[in-house]
Design an enzyme around this catalytic site. Structure first.
Site, PDB file in Angstrom:
ATOM      1  N   LYS A  50      -6.449  54.772 -61.962  1.00 41.97           N
ATOM      2  CA  LYS A  50      -6.959  56.043 -62.855  1.00 41.97           C
ATOM      3  C   LYS A  50      -8.374  56.267 -62.174  1.00 41.97           C
ATOM      4  CE  LYS A  50      -5.284  54.678 -67.352  1.00 41.97           C
ATOM      5  NZ  LYS A  50      -4.572  55.852 -67.724  1.00 41.97           N
ATOM      6  N   ARG A  90       4.891  51.475 -71.740  1.00 39.90           N
ATOM      7  CA  ARG A  90       6.348  51.670 -72.043  1.00 39.90           C
ATOM      8  C   ARG A  90       7.011  50.355 -71.457  1.00 39.90           C
ATOM      9  NH1 ARG A  90       6.710  57.318 -69.291  1.00 39.90           N
ATOM     10  NH2 ARG A  90       4.577  57.320 -69.915  1.00 39.90           N
TER      11      ARG A  90
HETATM   12  N1  BES Z   1      -3.076  54.132 -71.641  1.00 41.39           N
HETATM   13  C1  BES Z   1      -2.611  55.270 -71.306  1.00 41.39           C
HETATM   14  C2  BES Z   1      -2.420  56.294 -72.052  1.00 41.39           C
HETATM   15  C3  BES Z   1      -3.898  57.109 -72.455  1.00 41.39           C
HETATM   16  C4  BES Z   1      -4.597  57.886 -71.923  1.00 41.39           C
HETATM   17  C5  BES Z   1      -4.574  56.403 -73.721  1.00 41.39           C
HETATM   18  C6  BES Z   1      -5.436  58.522 -72.341  1.00 41.39           C
HETATM   19  C7  BES Z   1      -5.459  56.578 -74.205  1.00 41.39           C
HETATM   20  C8  BES Z   1      -6.251  58.114 -73.625  1.00 41.39           C
HETATM   21  C9  BES Z   1      -1.205  55.091 -70.495  1.00 41.39           C
HETATM   22  O1  BES Z   1      -1.122  53.781 -70.145  1.00 41.39           O
HETATM   23  C10 BES Z   1      -1.224  55.966 -69.535  1.00 41.39           C
HETATM   24  O2  BES Z   1      -1.895  55.709 -68.392  1.00 41.39           O
HETATM   25  N2  BES Z   1      -0.100  56.948 -69.465  1.00 41.39           N
HETATM   26  C11 BES Z   1       0.086  57.592 -68.377  1.00 41.39           C
HETATM   27  C12 BES Z   1       1.658  57.998 -68.192  1.00 41.39           C
HETATM   28  C13 BES Z   1       1.917  58.902 -66.908  1.00 41.39           C
HETATM   29  C14 BES Z   1       1.440  58.125 -65.692  1.00 41.39           C
HETATM   30  C15 BES Z   1       3.418  59.044 -67.019  1.00 41.39           C
HETATM   31  C16 BES Z   1      -0.717  59.234 -68.941  1.00 41.39           C
HETATM   32  O3  BES Z   1      -0.728  59.475 -70.107  1.00 41.39           O
HETATM   33  O4  BES Z   1      -1.345  59.831 -67.825  1.00 41.39           O
HETATM   34 ZN    ZN Z   2      -1.660  53.372 -68.054  1.00 39.49          ZN
END
Ligand code: BES
Ligand code: ZN
Ligand code: ZN
Length: 493
Positions: free
Chosen positions: A273, A347
């Site tokens: 990230k 997931r």
């Molecule tokens: N933990 C994150 C989702 C999240 C985003 C929680 C913002 C709280 C605030 C999750 O694990 C994630 O990173 N999801 C990705 C999925 C994508 C790579 C398909 C996302 O939402 O960007």
């Molecule tokens: Zn994530």
């Protein structure tokens, strides 16, 4: 802070502050005593200084004719729209306004029409939730900090059913704060093993069974998706299971499974990230914390159905041993997944948790997870997104959410979305395309749920408050602890 129910006459209330709710457009004054303090509140309406709008406040010192040292009017908005959820917030507003002013004893008077058990419970909840501050690690001025010692709810008749409601409200709010405490812990202090210890301590204090599967056991079982996520971290994963068994179950055959995403920190892994806001990814275990908070309350409120909590706790890190984009893992179900993005890790751990919950005999599943940024795009920071394969269970969950003021919106799940989840090399990929990301994440989970009635709650937008509210501190919200508790309690009544 102590909480209690009281029924002395308004004028006799001895407190640092007496609080009343005053309604929009009701310039005759607030119930139950319109001309309180010599008609002071009516005067405020007359001059337009106070209109009774939601969360509006007006404070008076040494109110005429009252023993209380202060009188606080909190706006309730239109009377017709004022329910338990609004009262919960009003109580929180009162607490957060009066605490820094040094009030130690507060009494909130409930007018006629607002004294049902749900109202009393909500008032107590609002105060306890409003009192919470995630400031455990601030060492400055620790001793000088102001604290409210007692919060009383004033009703005309303190019937036993209302005493019971006050107790329930207290248990619910303290359990929600228990969850908020876990969420606000930073990831250096709350690793998967520490989360497991905290769960196990809570369970033994509350008389619940707790079992923690360690890495070896997780390997034996074959939770390949979970292990793939855990691979990059020095911190071993922990699969936490907490069980509540009722003494006299009401419905044979119902066994509720509550599953919570327990990523103690989400760097994204190799699909790392951006550093901006990455600090917030300590709240990626908010679903797991909510499940544990709910179990804490259920141990005391004793619903008549068995409830099992499952929290896969894992840290998602990059590193020499981390899983790579393109890796293929075999899940506990036997299905294979091509990990196209290591940041879509929630997931993966949930897939194995869902399969395991079914093996433990859960007949109905509800999960909570900070699963996708896409749910924030869809619903902002206000509504939890609910996805389901079963209308009956969905309606139960939505009813519980409505009753407890945790705003939740039904989102679609449809097999037409399934074609997005196609992998050339495995049974499915762990991501879809750019669009409808919260839905494709849910479609992925559904592959593991199969036909078991299930509701998935995406709390990525609602589990953390970016800014404080007049009734709640900045940081973890504790959503959806109240929905979980209510769901289990309503099932047994
Ligand atoms: N933990 C994150 C989702 C999240 C985003 C929680 C913002 C709280 C605030 C999750 O694990 C994630 O990173 N999801 C990705 C999925 C994508 C790579 C398909 C996302 O939402 O960007
Ligand atoms: Zn994530
Ligand atoms: Zn995550």
């Amino acid at each position: 802070m102590e909480t209690s129910l009281s029924s002395v006459p308004l004028e006799q209330v001895e407190a640092d502050a007496l609080v009343v709710v005053a309604f929009d457009g009701e310039d005759g004054g607030p119930p139950p005593a319109p001309d309180l303090a010599g008609g002071w509140i009516q005067d405020l309406y007359k001059t337009g200084e106070f209109k009774g709008k939601v969360l509006e406040t007006a404070l008076l010192h040494r109110p005429v004719g009252l023993k209380a040292a202060r009188l606080l009017a909190v706006g309730g908005g239109k009377r017709a729209n004022f329910g338990a959820a609004e009262l919960r917030r009003a109580a929180g507003v009162a607490l957060r306004l009066l605490k820094p002013k040094g009030a130690r004893t507060i009494t909130l008077a409930l007018g006629p029409g607002f004294t049902s058990p749900d109202h009393v419970a909500a008032a107590v909840e609002g105060a306890i939730l409003g009192d919470y501050e995630p400031d455990r690690y601030k060492t400055e001025n620790r001793d000088e900090r102001k604290a409210v010692e007692s919060f009383a709810v004033l009703v005309a008749d303190a019937a036993p059913s209302l005493e019971q409601a006050a107790r329930t409200g207290r248990i619910v709010a303290e359990s929600q704060n228990f969850a908020r405490d876990l969420v606000s812990e930073p990831a250096n202090r709350l690793t998967p093993s520490v989360l497991a210890e905290r769960a196990s301590r809570m369970a033994s204090e509350q008389g619940l069974e707790c079992e923690v599967l360690d890495r070896e056991r997780i390997e034996q079982l074959g939770m390949g998706a979970l292990l793939g996520v855990a691979a990059g971290s020095e911190q071993p994963p922990a699969f936490i299971i907490v069980r509540y068994r009722p003494e006299n179950p009401v419905t044979e055959g119902v066994h509720l499974g509550l599953i919570g995403k327990g990523i103690t920190f989400d760097t994204g892994g190799i699909s790392i990230k951006p550093s901006e806001n990455m600090d917030k990814m300590k709240y990626d275990m908010a679903g797991g914390a909510a499940v544990l908070g709910a179990m804490r309350a259920l141990a005391q409120l004793k619903p008549r159905i068995p409830v099992t909590a499952l929290v896969p706790a894992v840290e998602n890190m990059p590193g020499g041993r981390a899983q790579r984009p393109g890796d293929i893992v075999t899940t506990l179900s036997g299905k294979t997944v091509e990990v196209l993005n290591t940041d879509a890790e929630g997931r993966l751990i949930l897939a194995d948790a869902i399969t395991y919950a079914k093996r433990l005999g859960c007949t109905h599943l509800v999960d909570a997870a900070t699963l996708t940024g896409a749910i924030v795009v869809a619903l902002g920071y206000v509504y939890v997104g609910a996805f389901s394969n079963d209308d009956t269970l969905l309606e139960k969950v939505l009813a519980a959410a409505r009753a407890t003021g945790e705003k939740t919106w039904h989102m679609p799940l449809d097999d037409d979305y399934k074609e997005i989840l196609k992998s050339a090399f495995a049974d499915m990929p762990n991501i879809g395309n750019r669009w409808g990301g919260a839905i494709t994440a849910s479609m992925f989970l559904k592959e593991f749920v199969d036909t078991t009635p299930w509701v998935h709650l995406d709390i990525a937008g609602t589990a953390w408050l970016e800014e404080s509210k007049p009734f709640l501190a900045k940081g973890p919200s504790g959503v959806p602890v109240r929905t979980f508790i209510r769901l289990a309690l309503d099932w047994s009544s």
